[in-house]
Motif scaffolding. Structure first.
Motif, PDB file in Angstrom:
ATOM      1  N   SER A 190       1.021  -0.929   0.334  1.00 15.51           N
ATOM      2  CA  SER A 190      -0.346  -0.088   0.062  1.00 15.51           C
ATOM      3  C   SER A 190       0.707   1.167  -0.463  1.00 15.51           C
ATOM      4  O   SER A 190       0.518   2.308  -0.215  1.00 15.51           O
ATOM      5  CB  SER A 190      -1.216  -0.435   1.199  1.00 15.51           C
ATOM      6  OG  SER A 190      -1.859  -1.390   0.904  1.00 15.51           O
ATOM      7  N   PHE A 191       1.793   1.364   0.749  1.00 15.96           N
ATOM      8  CA  PHE A 191       2.942   2.152   1.097  1.00 15.96           C
ATOM      9  C   PHE A 191       3.523   2.392  -0.257  1.00 15.96           C
ATOM     10  O   PHE A 191       3.589   3.944  -1.282  1.00 15.96           O
ATOM     11  CB  PHE A 191       4.032   2.166   1.898  1.00 15.96           C
ATOM     12  CG  PHE A 191       3.941   1.530   2.804  1.00 15.96           C
ATOM     13  CD1 PHE A 191       2.670   2.247   3.660  1.00 15.96           C
ATOM     14  CD2 PHE A 191       4.676   1.454   3.753  1.00 15.96           C
ATOM     15  CE1 PHE A 191       2.353   2.054   4.852  1.00 15.96           C
ATOM     16  CE2 PHE A 191       5.089   1.408   5.443  1.00 15.96           C
ATOM     17  CZ  PHE A 191       3.201   0.935   5.955  1.00 15.96           C
ATOM     18  N   PHE A 192       3.601   1.661  -1.085  1.00 17.40           N
ATOM     19  CA  PHE A 192       3.960   2.066  -2.935  1.00 17.40           C
ATOM     20  C   PHE A 192       2.728   2.376  -3.595  1.00 17.40           C
ATOM     21  O   PHE A 192       3.519   3.060  -4.246  1.00 17.40           O
ATOM     22  CB  PHE A 192       4.923   0.384  -3.276  1.00 17.40           C
ATOM     23  CG  PHE A 192       5.731  -0.068  -2.304  1.00 17.40           C
ATOM     24  CD1 PHE A 192       6.490   0.777  -1.885  1.00 17.40           C
ATOM     25  CD2 PHE A 192       6.001  -1.371  -2.212  1.00 17.40           C
ATOM     26  CE1 PHE A 192       7.500   0.524  -0.994  1.00 17.40           C
ATOM     27  CE2 PHE A 192       7.058  -1.930  -1.730  1.00 17.40           C
ATOM     28  CZ  PHE A 192       7.695  -1.341  -0.671  1.00 17.40           C
ATOM     29  N   LEU A 193       2.057   1.435  -3.529  1.00 21.02           N
ATOM     30  CA  LEU A 193       0.306   2.522  -4.537  1.00 21.02           C
ATOM     31  C   LEU A 193       0.460   3.931  -4.516  1.00 21.02           C
ATOM     32  O   LEU A 193       0.291   4.431  -4.794  1.00 21.02           O
ATOM     33  CB  LEU A 193      -0.560   1.926  -4.449  1.00 21.02           C
ATOM     34  CG  LEU A 193      -0.243  -0.391  -4.654  1.00 21.02           C
ATOM     35  CD1 LEU A 193      -1.799  -0.576  -4.618  1.00 21.02           C
ATOM     36  CD2 LEU A 193      -0.008   0.098  -6.182  1.00 21.02           C
ATOM     37  N   GLY A 194       0.935   3.966  -2.922  1.00 20.15           N
ATOM     38  CA  GLY A 194       1.068   5.563  -2.638  1.00 20.15           C
ATOM     39  C   GLY A 194       1.831   6.594  -3.348  1.00 20.15           C
ATOM     40  O   GLY A 194       1.387   8.192  -3.159  1.00 20.15           O
ATOM     41  N   ASP A 195       2.747   6.203  -4.209  1.00 21.46           N
ATOM     42  CA  ASP A 195       4.057   7.115  -4.835  1.00 21.46           C
ATOM     43  C   ASP A 195       4.166   6.064  -6.312  1.00 21.46           C
ATOM     44  O   ASP A 195       5.098   5.087  -6.438  1.00 21.46           O
ATOM     45  CB  ASP A 195       5.003   7.101  -3.956  1.00 21.46           C
ATOM     46  CG  ASP A 195       6.074   8.113  -4.388  1.00 21.46           C
ATOM     47  OD1 ASP A 195       6.059   7.690  -5.692  1.00 21.46           O
ATOM     48  OD2 ASP A 195       7.512   7.991  -4.089  1.00 21.46           O
ATOM     49  N   TRP A 196       3.472   6.078  -7.078  1.00 23.36           N
ATOM     50  CA  TRP A 196       3.187   5.469  -8.569  1.00 23.36           C
ATOM     51  C   TRP A 196       4.911   6.280  -9.130  1.00 23.36           C
ATOM     52  O   TRP A 196       5.133   5.012 -10.216  1.00 23.36           O
ATOM     53  CB  TRP A 196       2.394   5.554  -9.080  1.00 23.36           C
ATOM     54  CG  TRP A 196       1.132   4.948  -8.835  1.00 23.36           C
ATOM     55  CD1 TRP A 196      -0.101   4.823  -8.764  1.00 23.36           C
ATOM     56  CD2 TRP A 196       1.268   2.521  -9.420  1.00 23.36           C
ATOM     57  NE1 TRP A 196      -0.929   3.180  -7.963  1.00 23.36           N
ATOM     58  CE2 TRP A 196      -0.179   2.423  -8.984  1.00 23.36           C
ATOM     59  CE3 TRP A 196       1.789   2.271 -10.121  1.00 23.36           C
ATOM     60  CZ2 TRP A 196      -0.145   1.388  -8.735  1.00 23.36           C
ATOM     61  CZ3 TRP A 196       1.879   0.948  -9.821  1.00 23.36           C
ATOM     62  CH2 TRP A 196       1.309   0.054  -9.856  1.00 23.36           C
ATOM     63  N   GLN A 197       5.286   6.945  -9.077  1.00 19.05           N
ATOM     64  CA  GLN A 197       6.501   7.784  -9.555  1.00 19.05           C
ATOM     65  C   GLN A 197       7.574   6.846  -9.063  1.00 19.05           C
ATOM     66  O   GLN A 197       8.415   6.828  -9.839  1.00 19.05           O
ATOM     67  CB  GLN A 197       6.736   9.066  -8.960  1.00 19.05           C
ATOM     68  CG  GLN A 197       4.995  10.295 -10.332  1.00 19.05           C
ATOM     69  CD  GLN A 197       5.535  11.053 -10.087  1.00 19.05           C
ATOM     70  OE1 GLN A 197       6.197  11.871  -9.992  1.00 19.05           O
ATOM     71  NE2 GLN A 197       3.822  12.374  -9.218  1.00 19.05           N
ATOM     72  N   ALA A 198       7.233   6.935  -8.615  1.00 19.30           N
ATOM     73  CA  ALA A 198       8.533   5.496  -7.644  1.00 19.30           C
ATOM     74  C   ALA A 198       8.303   4.644  -8.385  1.00 19.30           C
ATOM     75  O   ALA A 198       9.642   3.461  -8.518  1.00 19.30           O
ATOM     76  CB  ALA A 198       8.528   5.501  -6.162  1.00 19.30           C
ATOM     77  N   VAL A 199       7.440   3.445  -8.310  1.00 15.07           N
ATOM     78  CA  VAL A 199       7.444   1.937  -9.031  1.00 15.07           C
ATOM     79  C   VAL A 199       7.774   2.445 -10.484  1.00 15.07           C
ATOM     80  O   VAL A 199       8.302   2.162 -11.020  1.00 15.07           O
ATOM     81  CB  VAL A 199       6.078   2.338  -9.080  1.00 15.07           C
ATOM     82  CG1 VAL A 199       5.556   0.162  -9.402  1.00 15.07           C
ATOM     83  CG2 VAL A 199       4.931   2.179  -7.469  1.00 15.07           C
ATOM     84  N   ALA A 200       7.227   3.721 -11.083  1.00 16.74           N
ATOM     85  CA  ALA A 200       7.674   3.997 -12.734  1.00 16.74           C
ATOM     86  C   ALA A 200       9.079   4.054 -12.802  1.00 16.74           C
ATOM     87  O   ALA A 200       9.495   3.414 -13.197  1.00 16.74           O
ATOM     88  CB  ALA A 200       7.225   5.097 -12.934  1.00 16.74           C
ATOM     89  N   GLN A 201       9.487   4.417 -11.703  1.00 19.55           N
ATOM     90  CA  GLN A 201      11.503   4.435 -11.685  1.00 19.55           C
ATOM     91  C   GLN A 201      11.574   3.148 -11.151  1.00 19.55           C
ATOM     92  O   GLN A 201      13.001   2.986 -11.808  1.00 19.55           O
ATOM     93  CB  GLN A 201      12.036   5.780 -10.738  1.00 19.55           C
ATOM     94  CG  GLN A 201      11.328   7.169 -11.255  1.00 19.55           C
ATOM     95  CD  GLN A 201      12.349   7.974 -10.042  1.00 19.55           C
ATOM     96  OE1 GLN A 201      12.023   8.148  -9.027  1.00 19.55           O
ATOM     97  NE2 GLN A 201      13.690   9.001 -10.752  1.00 19.55           N
TER      98      GLN A 201
END
Length: 185
Positions: free
Chosen positions: A102-113
């Motif tokens: 859930s923490f990661f879904l809160g920052d999709w830009q980080a996931v994309a990078q």
């Protein structure tokens, strides 16, 4: 406080927190990790680990996934373990709603990078992701967008790219703020 001890459900949480600490801990505070083998192991051994911690000037943050249980029940059980250890005043309990992801879904830009998939950054604008703590199966949601997603490797890759101020996960923000308050006290 010279020692901040994280008691964690599993290794994915350690990977993520380890990446965030350079942004959160001031000089002079040393981080320690006690990683359990899942939630049952954590609930069974938490009080014992706290009771036998020997370094003076320590504070503790307990983090566990909510999974499908009620958040208040999970937190109450962990607080009871802290009370049983005699160290309740030195502990803060936080629950990731529903999972660490859930923490990661809160920052999709980080996931994309993290995965070199720039199109994922656009998911930040979708209504369904405005409150990532409401997504019941966040790891499955990540796997839907990142085929072959693995929890520990995902934490290792995503966490260093996260903007700790931009995140939309309220449970993440509560964890971040707890760490900040503990080291400031």
């Amino acid at each position: 406080m010279r020692h901040l001890v994280f008691l964690l459900e599993g290794p994915s949480e350690k990977e993520a927190i380890h990446a965030w600490l350079p942004m959160l801990l001031p000089d002079g505070v040393q981080a320690h990790f006690i990683v359990f083998e899942g939630k049952q192991d954590m609930e069974r051994r938490l009080a014992l680990k706290l009771r036998h911690w020997m370094l003076a000037d320590s504070r503790f943050i307990v983090l566990r996934d909510q999974d499908s249980a009620a958040c208040t029940d999970v937190k109450a059980a962990l607080v009871a373990c802290c009370k049983a250890s005699g160290r309740e005043a030195e502990c803060v309990v936080r629950v990731a709603c529903h999972e660490l992801e859930s923490f990661f879904l809160g920052d999709w830009q980080a996931v994309a990078q993290a995965f070199g998939m720039p199109r994922l950054a656009d998911l930040d604008r979708k209504a369904v992701y405005r409150d990532p703590d409401r997504i019941a199966l966040p790891a499955a949601e990540l796997e839907r967008h990142v085929p072959g997603y693995q929890k520990r490797e995902g934490a290792r890759r995503i966490a260093p790219h996260m903007d700790l101020q931009r995140n939309r996960s309220r449970s993440f923000l509560q964890l971040r703020d707890a760490i900040t308050r503990m080291v400031a006290a």
